[in-house]
Write an enzyme that holds these catalytic residues in place. Structure first.
Site, short mmCIF file in Angstrom:
data_model
loop_
_atom_site.label_atom_id
_atom_site.label_comp_id
_atom_site.label_asym_id
_atom_site.label_seq_id
_atom_site.Cartn_x
_atom_site.Cartn_y
_atom_site.Cartn_z
NE ARG A 68 -0.42 14.57 -8.47
CZ ARG A 68 -1.23 15.44 -7.74
NH1 ARG A 68 -0.85 16.47 -7.17
NH2 ARG A 68 -2.50 15.07 -7.82
CD GLU A 105 -16.26 15.75 -3.17
OE1 GLU A 105 -16.85 15.34 -2.11
OE2 GLU A 105 -15.17 15.58 -3.81
#
Length: 183
Positions: A68, A105
Site C-alpha cells: 500500500r 509481533e
C-alpha cells in the site's frame, strides 16, 4: 441558510477508512484505506497535503513499502521528480538487493530493496499507508542507512497512535508525517 464548513483532511480520511474486525486475525480491528482509492478527489487532496509538507523537506527519493506504500508513493515521487524505490518482502525483487531482517509481533520478516537507485548521501522519504508499531518503517530506514543515505522523514496516511510506532522511528531524526490519527 448556514454555510457548511469544509471537513479537514483528517476528517475526510477518517470518514473513508473502513474498519474490518478480526482481520488478519481475531482481536485486530484493521483500518482499511482501500475505500479512499475509490474517491479520486480525496486521493488528490491527500497528495496535495503531502506535497505541501514535502515542500519544506529535502527529498531525493521516495521508498514505498509493499504494497500500500506503492499507491501514493509512486505518484508523489513522480510529482516531486525523484526516483521511487519499492521496498518488498524477500524474494519479490528481480535484481540485486540488500535485505534487512526485523522482528514482528510473532516471528520475524525480511524486506529488500534494489541496490541501484539510492546512493550515498541521498535524502530518502519513507512512505506507507499506515503507521502501527513502526517495525517495517524502521526496517526500511535501516535499508536506507545501509546504502549510506539519510532518512529525510516518514509519511503515512493513517497513524494508530495507541501502538506507539512513532517512538520507534524518532531515532532516525527525520520528520514523521501522518494525516489522520487514531488514539
Amino acid at each position: 441558510m448556514p454555510v457548511k464548513e469544509k471537513l479537514s483532511i483528517e476528517e475526510r480520511i477518517k470518514s473513508a477508512v473502513r474498519d474490518v474486525p478480526d482481520f488478519p486475525k481475531p482481536g485486530i480491528l484493521f483500518k482499511d484505506i482501500t475505500p479512499i482509492l475509490s474517491n479520486p478527489i480525496l486521493c488528490e487532496e491527500i497528495e496535495e497535503e503531502f506535497l505541501i509538507v514535502f515542500d519544506e523537506m529535502d527529498i531525493d527519493a521516495i521508498a514505498g513499502i509493499e504494497s500500500r506504500g506503492f499507491l501514493f508513493g509512486m505518484s508523489l515521487a513522480k510529482q516531486l521528480s525523484v526516483p521511487f524505490v519499492p521496498v518488498r518482502k524477500k524474494g519479490k525483487l528481480p535484481y540485486k538487493t540488500i535485505a534487512y531482517e526485523y522482528e514482528l509481533e510473532y516471528g520475524a520478516s525480511i524486506i529488500e530493496m534494489h541496490t541501484d537507485v539510492i546512493t550515498k548521501g541521498m535524502n530518502v522519504l519513507i512512505h506507507d499507508d499506515l503507521l502501527a508499531t513502526g517495525g517495517t518503517a524502521a526496517a526500511t530506514a535501516e535499508l536506507v542507512k545501509m546504502q549510506d543515505a539519510k532518512v529525510a522523514g516518514f509519511a503515512f496516511i493513517v497513524e494508530l497512535d495507541f501502538l506507539n510506532g512513532r517512538k520507534m522511528l524518532e531515532k532516525y531524526k527525520g520528520e514523521i508525517i501522518s494525516l489522520a490519527h487514531y488514539n
